[in-house]
Design a protein around this motif. Sequence first.
Motif, PDB file in Angstrom:
ATOM      1  N   GLU A 317       7.102  18.787  17.656  1.00  0.00           N
ATOM      2  CA  GLU A 317       7.350  19.918  16.768  1.00  0.00           C
ATOM      3  C   GLU A 317       6.413  21.065  17.122  1.00  0.00           C
ATOM      4  OE1 GLU A 317       7.524  21.004  12.003  1.00  0.00           O
ATOM      5  OE2 GLU A 317       6.486  19.206  12.684  1.00  0.00           O
ATOM      6  N   THR A 324      11.046  25.478  14.113  1.00  0.00           N
ATOM      7  CA  THR A 324      11.777  24.618  15.045  1.00  0.00           C
ATOM      8  C   THR A 324      11.411  23.155  14.801  1.00  0.00           C
ATOM      9  OG1 THR A 324      11.907  26.346  16.725  1.00  0.00           O
ATOM     10  CG2 THR A 324      12.152  24.078  17.479  1.00  0.00           C
ATOM     11  N   TRP A 327      15.264  17.550  15.910  1.00  0.00           N
ATOM     12  CA  TRP A 327      16.088  16.454  15.406  1.00  0.00           C
ATOM     13  C   TRP A 327      16.870  15.835  16.560  1.00  0.00           C
ATOM     14  CZ3 TRP A 327      14.430  15.183  10.918  1.00  0.00           C
ATOM     15  CH2 TRP A 327      14.089  16.131   9.951  1.00  0.00           C
ATOM     16  N   GLN A 354      16.748  21.969  14.759  1.00  0.00           N
ATOM     17  CA  GLN A 354      16.673  23.123  13.868  1.00  0.00           C
ATOM     18  C   GLN A 354      15.780  24.161  14.528  1.00  0.00           C
ATOM     19  OE1 GLN A 354      15.834  22.079   9.779  1.00  0.00           O
ATOM     20  NE2 GLN A 354      14.423  23.817   9.576  1.00  0.00           N
ATOM     21  N   THR A 355      16.254  25.443  14.621  1.00  0.00           N
ATOM     22  CA  THR A 355      15.525  26.393  15.473  1.00  0.00           C
ATOM     23  C   THR A 355      15.111  27.747  14.887  1.00  0.00           C
ATOM     24  OG1 THR A 355      17.621  27.218  16.348  1.00  0.00           O
ATOM     25  CG2 THR A 355      16.564  25.419  17.562  1.00  0.00           C
ATOM     26  N   PRO A 356      15.141  28.084  13.649  1.00  0.00           N
ATOM     27  CA  PRO A 356      15.418  27.296  12.453  1.00  0.00           C
ATOM     28  C   PRO A 356      16.894  27.156  12.102  1.00  0.00           C
ATOM     29  CG  PRO A 356      14.823  29.512  11.815  1.00  0.00           C
ATOM     30  CD  PRO A 356      14.721  29.464  13.315  1.00  0.00           C
ATOM     31  N   HIS A 357      17.775  27.684  12.925  1.00  0.00           N
ATOM     32  CA  HIS A 357      19.192  27.523  12.662  1.00  0.00           C
ATOM     33  C   HIS A 357      19.596  26.053  12.781  1.00  0.00           C
ATOM     34  CE1 HIS A 357      18.728  31.754  13.905  1.00  0.00           C
ATOM     35  NE2 HIS A 357      19.716  31.981  13.049  1.00  0.00           N
ATOM     36  N   ILE A 358      20.416  25.573  11.875  1.00  0.00           N
ATOM     37  CA  ILE A 358      20.847  24.180  11.879  1.00  0.00           C
ATOM     38  C   ILE A 358      21.707  23.929  13.117  1.00  0.00           C
ATOM     39  CG2 ILE A 358      22.101  22.403  10.612  1.00  0.00           C
ATOM     40  CD1 ILE A 358      19.491  23.385   9.300  1.00  0.00           C
ATOM     41  N   ASN A 359      21.376  22.868  13.859  1.00  0.00           N
ATOM     42  CA  ASN A 359      22.065  22.522  15.107  1.00  0.00           C
ATOM     43  C   ASN A 359      21.990  23.657  16.132  1.00  0.00           C
ATOM     44  OD1 ASN A 359      22.896  19.986  14.059  1.00  0.00           O
ATOM     45  ND2 ASN A 359      24.660  20.948  13.083  1.00  0.00           N
ATOM     46  N   THR A 382      14.221  27.195  23.551  1.00  0.00           N
ATOM     47  CA  THR A 382      15.366  27.412  22.669  1.00  0.00           C
ATOM     48  C   THR A 382      15.941  28.788  23.012  1.00  0.00           C
ATOM     49  OG1 THR A 382      14.252  28.588  20.857  1.00  0.00           O
ATOM     50  CG2 THR A 382      14.076  26.184  20.865  1.00  0.00           C
ATOM     51  N   SER A 394      23.427  28.972  14.115  1.00  0.00           N
ATOM     52  CA  SER A 394      23.719  27.600  13.712  1.00  0.00           C
ATOM     53  C   SER A 394      24.883  27.054  14.530  1.00  0.00           C
ATOM     54  CB  SER A 394      24.058  27.549  12.225  1.00  0.00           C
ATOM     55  OG  SER A 394      22.929  27.868  11.443  1.00  0.00           O
ATOM     56  N   ASP A 395      24.774  25.777  14.857  1.00  0.00           N
ATOM     57  CA  ASP A 395      25.826  25.032  15.551  1.00  0.00           C
ATOM     58  C   ASP A 395      26.077  25.492  16.980  1.00  0.00           C
ATOM     59  OD1 ASP A 395      26.365  23.338  13.326  1.00  0.00           O
ATOM     60  OD2 ASP A 395      27.506  24.972  12.405  1.00  0.00           O
TER      61      ASP A 395
END
Length: 552
Positions: A317, A324, A327, A354-359, A382, A394-395
């Motif tokens: 981490e 970020t 996961w 998390q990047t902080p966007h989910i996926n 990232t 995200s995603d």
Amino acid sequence: MQRSAPILVVSTVLASLALSVPAEAAQGVRTITREGVVLQHHRVSLPRTITPVRGAGVGRSDFDGDGVDDIAATGDPFNYNLPQTPTGVVSVRYSSAAQVDYLMGVLPTDGGCSCFGLALVAGDFNGDRYDDLAIGDSDEQDARTRTHAGGVWVIPGSRTGLVVDSAVHFNQDSPNVPDNPESYDRFGAALAAGDINGDGREDLAVGAFGEAIGSKASAGAVTVLLGGPTGLTATGAQHLHQDLAAVPGGAEANDQFGFSLAIGKVDNNRYNDLVIGAPREDDGVTSNGSGMVTLMWGSASGVSSTGATAVSGAAVEPNDGTGTIAWYLGDTLAVGDVNGDGLGEVIAGAPGAQTPHINGGLVAAFAGRSGGLSSSAVQIITQRTAGVPGDPESDDRFGGALATGDVTGDGRADVLVGIPGEAIGSLADAGGVALLKGSAAGLTGSGAQGFDQNHPTVPGGSERGDLFGASVALLNLNGRGGLDAVVASTGEEVGGDLAGYPSGVVIPFHGAAGGLEPLDRTWSGLSLRTEVVWPQRYGLRIAGPQSGGPLY
């Protein structure tokens, strides 16, 4: 992406290879049976004169040994005319051999998934300098127990391409293969090829992420089959799982140890080393990451029982305030020497990060070192990293596919990253790829390239659900310069497809000193259609040194 194209049969195969129509069309279908398991084979002959060549040993999927790689890729069987219901179709396009080969599994009588070819690797297992093809079918039914435990087919190469009559088969019921077949072991769901024991012949690691260890369901295991003069052998096979003293951690339900695999030279001895992903390690246990990557050293006797190291997603981490979180670290894996110091970096993808966007996704590059993996010797990349193409969203699933190799010819490995969920404008899941270039400082975003199907020199155009970058490979397509790229867009529809049933396309790029150069060329599942089978979602997997991980 829609294109205008007629619905064709065998002649389409020839047109896609810029060849004239052959005197013979499809020759029908043969079946090969090993250990009670059936492989279906269909061959389309091409009007070529074969010039005998000797295996050059310079390629990554050079089945006919002419020094230029061939392309083996998986699709879904559609509109088929076969003796038995198929589960997946692997199509092999050769650079020299005078045919196109189609290889298909068989659906069990009680049903199952289309899993044939969802792991697909090339490796020279008998040392003859012709690459051989290994095909995993993680839902294959065992002939004796009737369990859906999984299996692997291995087909040797030759100057005339794959020798299907010499195919061999392995599952957990094969003599000397460790353990026993149980439903949903998923044996063959991940594969990796490389010379672990330093004898000049490549070995094969087979992941079974659904394997129960004692009462711990889906804890996962890995089997290593050694290469030999006649090819792979189960004699001396090794069985690895996290309840062994030699393997870091401990087996727990749903760790999925063996979900991804890679083999490469991490230190500077003569042996290649084995990297194993367990992306569900600590899933739901911690709030700062999950997944684990394990490095086990090669030795003269195979995978060493000493010195293994592992790093968890929680341990990498970044402490940079970006939010970020890694996961499912180890969903994808590769090995390559990105800084040119003779030690291979372990490249681990976490497309669910998390990047902080989910996926949003990340890629972790662990430094090659004699001490093994360390959370203090890792670079995290990232789409927020300076120079990396694309906008973090995200995603996006940055890192959903990985390939390593020297594209620019500077002696350092570059990393091709699939971003299958990348939105292009308002087009969700259109997809993209990024080439991260190696440097003396390691893997950074400096000089990175990004491509999608709205790029002016990439054929076609981006559309919702194309999934460009769903799978990637770095191969030698022209016999010179740096390695070249092959990128799949599995959701691509072409003219002639039925709506909602994408043929999928594969797009080649040439490597050059400046990086990747797009070619005005595509190969589609429709272009491979014959009277016997029509591959769809073509490019689900593309054969290279390793195969496994999530599907898109």
